[in-house]
Design an enzyme around this catalytic site. Structure first.
Site, PDB file in Angstrom:
ATOM      1  N   SER A 160       0.862  -1.176   0.000  1.00 27.58           N
ATOM      2  CA  SER A 160       0.000   0.000   0.000  1.00 27.58           C
ATOM      3  C   SER A 160       0.901   1.229   0.000  1.00 27.58           C
ATOM      4  CB  SER A 160      -0.913   0.002   1.231  1.00 27.58           C
ATOM      5  OG  SER A 160      -1.688   1.180   1.264  1.00 27.58           O
ATOM      6  N   ARG A 161       0.830   2.003  -1.070  1.00 25.65           N
ATOM      7  CA  ARG A 161       1.738   3.143  -1.212  1.00 25.65           C
ATOM      8  C   ARG A 161       1.209   4.404  -0.537  1.00 25.65           C
ATOM      9  NH1 ARG A 161       1.259   0.899  -6.457  1.00 25.65           N
ATOM     10  NH2 ARG A 161       3.012  -0.466  -6.946  1.00 25.65           N
TER      11      ARG A 161
END
Length: 506
Positions: free
Chosen positions: A368-369
């Site tokens: 998850s950026r």
């Protein structure tokens, strides 16, 4: 004789004047053409010189279409209805407007198709407010950073691969690995959290969609959810426009200041429907026979998901697109396109699925950026150590399979990792609250589960979850972000969990 002739002239003039007076004030000019070819889901028309791209075209029997190819000598139209009644030579008329869909509160709890027609038994959709399905994404200056978490109720996601409100998180994996289950669990977990949900089924079997809708109704999720369905036996044009229409419905809620979650299930069928239409319309094929703009049709869709600046209402639209891989090939054309567009991905492993480690999320390949920036402070305190310990365990477990003799430290790491994997298991349709998740994860980090047999882990986990009810209101607010976080609350959680396992443990 002359008098009779004069009377006849006067009578004719009177009737002519009455006829002129009866004419409408504005003369309507209708532009029409003729169908020259009808194929699977498309039609080619001769005429309509003034038609624009994406304009609605009307045919007999209530059939509609969208002008797709606007060439010099003919117009290629994507059909959106039952085209078996359409024949060569039928009239085609311009509508003068683009494809639109009804939006607003009246759609909550309804099941509709991409044209806005009801598919449930609740009567017509009484909504006069309509918006185009193709709309420009919010400008950069209208957006704000993602700062609020969107809790899924799934422990492995909320702790290790968190999602923020306004993020785009891709769910991908092979067939029958639980992709839809994660999305539905996320929708169920939004109950009571003031989040509107839109579930868009694209090219799914009727039975599968009916099961999803029945589960949403049974658990009370339809009170805040809109379901849009383009079934597998519908014309490909409906599958193509479905995600855009669903996004327009979700965007209207976002513009009103609401937080919205939208699920596209799935974009593999969407890409294949677009490829089918493009090839029938003689557009040049590219890689894997997909047209050259296949990236653009998904990027302009997902770019509409964002978190709006408070000056523009402060709403958010979180997107969970689903994509199907073949033989675990994440580097295929469509999956890599979607991975590059989105802000992270949840990869579901068939190996974990076969082992019964559900949800089968491969933590090593999932990322998850954005969500980590919005994660609660309590999760950040726990998740870093947890992810590192789980990664070390997976590496060591691979070597342990060869029968290698292990020292006590390595064996302890493997035993701890197995407890982590057991705690991250979760039944479908059983979301876990934030406070209960934090209690279980803190007990894991503190090693309280290490002496417990793997067969008894489910009972021990439930014991810790029940013990979290002993936290007072102030401590609960610290964990949920409603009050300033104090590290002392973590020690209190550990003490509660230890006491519960000692007194009531397996």
């Amino acid at each position: 004789m002359s008098d009779l002739f004069q009377q006849w002239i006067d009578s004719a003039c009177t009737h002519l004047k009455q006829g002129v007076d009866a004419l409408p004030d504005h003369v309507a000019i209708r532009e029409s053409g003729r169908v020259t070819t009808v194929s699977t889901g498309i039609a080619k028309i001769n005429g309509l010189p003034g038609v624009g791209a994406e304009e609605r075209v009307e045919f007999p029997h209530g059939i509609e279409g969208i002008a797709f190819n606007v060439d010099a000598d003919e117009v290629g139209v994507v059909l959106l209805g039952d085209y078996q009644y359409l024949h060569t030579g039928d009239e085609a008329r311009r509508s003068g407007r683009v494809m639109d869909v009804p939006v607003g509160e009246t759609l909550i709890g309804r099941v509709i198709n991409p044209l806005g027609a009801p598919l449930d038994q609740q009567g017509p959709v009484n909504n006069q407010h309509r918006l185009p399905i193709e709309r420009p994404a919010p400008a950069i200056m209208e957006r704000a950073p993602v700062t609020t978490p969107l809790h899924t109720g799934i422990k492995v996601v909320d702790a290790l691969v968190p999602i923020g409100r306004g993020q785009r998180e891709l769910i991908l994996g092979d067939r029958q690995t639980g992709k839809t289950a994660i999305a539905i669990d996320t929708i169920l977990n939004q109950k009571g959290k003031n989040v509107r949900c839109v579930y868009c089924a694209i090219g799914q079997r009727s039975a599968a969609v009916a099961r999803v809708i029945a589960e949403l109704e049974r658990r009370g999720a339809m009170d805040y959810t809109v379901v849009m369905v383009a079934e597998g036996n519908d014309p490909p044009g409906l599958s193509y426009i479905a995600p855009y229409a669903a996004t327009t419905i979700a965007e209207e809620f976002m513009r009103q200041g609401d937080d919205v979650l939208i699920v596209y299930d799935d974009l593999t069928h969407h890409a294949r429907a677009y490829r089918e239409l493009s090839l029938l319309l003689r557009r040049p094929p590219g890689r894997e026979a997909f047209p050259g703009d296949i990236f653009y049709i998904h990027s302009r869709l997902l770019e509409r998901a964002t978190h709006l600046h408070p000056d523009h209402g402060g709403g958010s639209l979180t997107a969970l697109p689903i994509i199907e891989t073949e033989a675990q090939n994440m580097s295929a054309y469509i999956p890599t396109n979607l991975i590059s567009i989105t802000d992270g991905q949840l990869y579901l492993s068939p190996t974990l699925f076969e082992l019964g480690a559900l949800p089968a999320i491969d933590v090593g390949k999932s990322v998850s950026r954005v969500g980590g920036k919005a994660q609660l402070e309590a999760y950040r305190r726990i998740a870093g150590n947890l992810k590192l310990a789980y990664a070390q365990f997976e590496e060591l477990e691979t070597f342990a399979r060869f029968g290698t003799r292990l020292d006590e430290s390595t064996q302890a790491t493997i035993n701890h990792g197995r407890r982590i994997r057991a705690c991250l298991k979760q039944q479908q349709y059983s979301p876990v609250s934030v406070i209960e998740q934090l209690g279980v994860l803190q007990a894991l980090n503190s090693g309280l589960f290490d002496p417990i047999d793997e067969e008894s882990m489910a009972t021990a986990e439930q014991t810790v979850r029940d013990a979290m009810k002993g936290l007072d209101e102030k401590q609960q607010q610290q964990l949920t972000g409603e009050a300033t976080f104090d590290t002392a609350v973590m020690d209190e959680i550990t003490a509660l969990a230890r006491r519960a396992l000692t007194e009531n443990g397996p």
